[in-house]
Design an enzyme around this catalytic site. Structure first.
Site: not given
Ligand SMILES: Cc1ncc(COP(=O)(O)O)c(C=O)c1O
Lengths: 392, 256
Positions: B52, B63
């Site tokens: 990824e 995040d």
């Protein structure tokens, strides 16, 4: 229209983990808010705690100079000194009905943080405020107010260390604490259902003003003018007039210094559609979609996004949006204080400044309603510093 | 199956070899623009099944601080989609791992989604993960992604109800990605049960493999749920490891 959309603006661009709490909130908005008992409770809180209805004031001294009738909707007289409280007491009451025990909020200058901490204290909820570390330094009095009201204030060190980063951090905190925490978002921004919820709560401004003006002058205003940061005070006063097509709606954005290259907050005037904080709306961004830092002398207007309904009102032409610069707002701040005995917030001063400088565009004898969204005592340091800077 | 998605195939291959598929996440341009593609190739060499690549965004709300810092550092170096796609086109031909671009919606939207799908696929990307593009909002694009043979990989959480898992399954994704943490407090045993239950629901809902990610730092964490997971994703732990100047290959080998 698609759910949660205003034309092509709005929506719900959030991490999947926020979908359940947003769905829970939407359900509460649809089920609890219309209930008679909720409406009675909120009406009582507005009256006894917030001090509503706030008056509409005719500026006699100013009007004779301007050649048209200037009316102010006095949100500066609401408890804590700004319209923000209309939203926070409503969301706090809703949160309590939902069984939440903690009220979470972001704040830039601290106005929304203080209003949230106030509502939390009144309704016996815990309160957690995220505030950019830079703003914590700049607005220490408001940090003290929030703490006195029982809130925990958490400085945010990431990114630009201002409002947009405080929202990022509040969203993260909400993901982890959604079971017992309601996120009390401070403007008509963010993912569905926030823009509708905040509009619903702030519309009390426009409903009152419409009635007050009709009663006093027998007619609707020709223009309704409000400053636009995220857009909550503006949508609050616009919304009840949206179907009165003869009433012009004018939103005023903060142009910053006006020097080329300097940051500003004129999102609708100079931005382009994009996605930030869960909503598709106008945005200050690079061609690559990175969010740009914003700036305004009015701390409450300092945000690179804007509520999706304003993007829609702009696109559809129902409202128009203009830009006012720092120095013009400062001048309006000084003028209203001296001429009418009302010290306006620097945010609201942007709306006033446009009216004052537009005398040529406003027909003599017409009736102009400005949303005086807050009082300016909080801005004296900024004002004094700006005066000194121009003297030097 | 002849027409099995390439990413689905990578995960099945690992499972057939008696192990979980390994999916490292690295923010583009990390640890530096210069070294980034070497890190990707090293991960590929060390046996990553899918890699990824994080597309940086100024406001990464899903995040934690480690990824956010890496993201902002990448932006300061001028990392953007164009740079990523160019580098991918150069480096992907020799690679074995499948490639997924993971990033927030706005940079993709400004690039133009059609344009992105076309160019990213051509450069060698096989799928997209867009943490803030939920089911309702991805619908307008889903057919276009399919046309370009670019997989949309849904993220689901411990709080995603079973009906909604099924709705996501209706998109026929290449794999589903379960976010394992919410910061939910409580006993470790309680958290494990919650995770087991959700993994079980996900396996029922989805026909495709199920990957687990977010907050994984040691192999031990996998033990209680080993039987329910097809693939594991690691981000922050790998970034911290790289930040200490250690090698990507070593990190991955410790998980094999
Ligand atoms: C007095 C005042 N007016 C206006 C604003 C701008 O917010 P909005 O555009 O949501 O009304 C603020 C924000 O803090 C404020 O304090």
């Amino acid at each position: 229209m698609k759910k949660g959309y205003f034309g092509s603006f709005g929506g719900m661009f959030v991490p999947e983990l926020l979908v359940p709490p947003l769905a829970e909130l939407e359900e509460a908005v649809n089920r609890i808010m219309p209930e008679k008992s909720f409406q009675q409770d909120i009406a009582r809180i507005y009256k006894d705690f917030v001090g509503r209805p706030t008056p509409v004031y005719y500026c006699g001294n100013f009007s004779s100079e301007l050649g048209f009738d200037l009316f102010l909707k006095r949100e500066d007289l609401a408890h804590t000194g700004a319209h923000k409280i209309n939203n926070t007491v409503g969301q706090a009451l809703l949160a309590r009905h939902m069984g939440k025990t903690c009220l979470l909020a972001e704040t830039g200058a601290g106005q929304h943080g203080v209003a949230t901490a106030t509502a939390a204290a009144m309704l016996g909820l815990e309160c957690m405020i995220f505030m950019g570390a830079l703003d914590v330094e700049r607005q220490s009095i408001n940090v003290q107010r929030m703490e006195l009201l029982g809130a925990r204030v958490e400085p945010v060190q990431s990114g630009t260390r201002t409002l947009k980063d405080a929202i990022n951090e509040a969203l993260r905190y909400w993901i982890a604490h959604q079971q017992d925490t309601h996120y009390c978002l401070g403007s008509a921004v963010g993912p569905h259902p926030f823009p509708l919820l905040v509009r619903e709560l702030q519309s009390v401004i426009g409903r009152e003003a419409r009635e007050q003006l009709l009663e006093r002058t027998g007619k609707l205003p020709d223009k309704v003018v409000a400053c636009v940061g995220g857009g909550s005070n503006a949508i609050g006063i616009f919304h009840p007039f949206v179907n009165d097509l003869e009433v012009q709606l004018v939103g005023i954005e903060a142009g910053g210094s006006g020097r080329t290259g300097d940051n500003h907050s004129a999102t609708l005037a100079k931005g382009s559609p994009g996605v930030l904080h869960g909503t598709h709306s106008f945005l200050l961004q690079t061609p690559e979609g990175q969010v740009l830092p914003s700036h305004s002398i009015a701390p409450g207007l300092d945000y690179p996004g804007v509520g999706p309904e304003h993007s829609y009102l702009k696109d559809s032409g129902r409202a128009r949006y203009e830009v006012v610069h720092d120095h013009e707002a400062l001048e309006a701040f000084r003028l209203l204080s001296g001429k009418e005995g009302i010290i306006p917030a620097l945010e609201s001063s942007h709306a006033l400044a446009w009216v004052i400088s537009s005398t040529r565009n406003i027909e003599p004898g017409s009736q102009v309603l400005v949303n005086l969204s807050g009082r300016g005592d909080k801005d004296l340091n900024i004002f004094r510093k700006a005066e000194q800077d121009t003297e030097n | 199956m002849d027409n099995e998605n390439i990413l689905t195939g990578k995960i099945h291959q690992a499972l057939n070899n008696g192990r979980k598929a390994l999916i490292p996440f690295v923010p583009a341009g990390f640890p530096s623009k210069k070294r980034f593609w070497d890190v990707v190739l090293e991960l590929d060499d060390a046996g990553a099944d899918i890699i990824e690549i994080g597309v940086p965004f100024s406001d990464p709300v899903a995040d934690g601080p480690v990824v956010e810092k890496a993201s902002l550092r990448a932006l300061e170096q001028g990392v953007n989609l164009e740079w990523i796609i160019e580098g991918l086109a150069e480096n992907s031909p020799g690679m074995r791992a499948g490639i997924v671009l993971m990033g927030y919606f706005n940079p993709f939207l400004q690039f133009g989604l059609q344009d992105l799908a076309q160019k990213a696929r051509k450069a060698g990307a096989n799928g997209l993960i867009i943490p803030d593009l939920i089911l309702e909002e991805v619908l307008p694009y889903i057919d276009m992604f399919k046309e370009h043979d670019l997989a949309y990989i849904p993220l689901v959480g411990l709080n995603t109800p079973p009906e909604r898992l099924k709705n996501y399954a209706g998109l026929d994704p290449a794999f589903a990605y379960l976010v394992s943490v919410m910061g939910i407090t409580g006993t470790r045993a309680g958290a494990d049960k919650l995770l087991r239950d959700k993994l079980t629901q996900a396996r029922e809902a989805f026909n495709c493999p199920v990957a687990l990610g977010f907050g994984l730092s040691t192999k031990d964490q996998l033990e209680p749920i080993r039987d329910l997971v097809d693939a594991v994703v690691f981000g922050s732990a790998l970034i911290s490891h790289l930040d200490e100047g250690k090698s990507a290959g070593d990190f991955l080998r410790s998980w094999r």
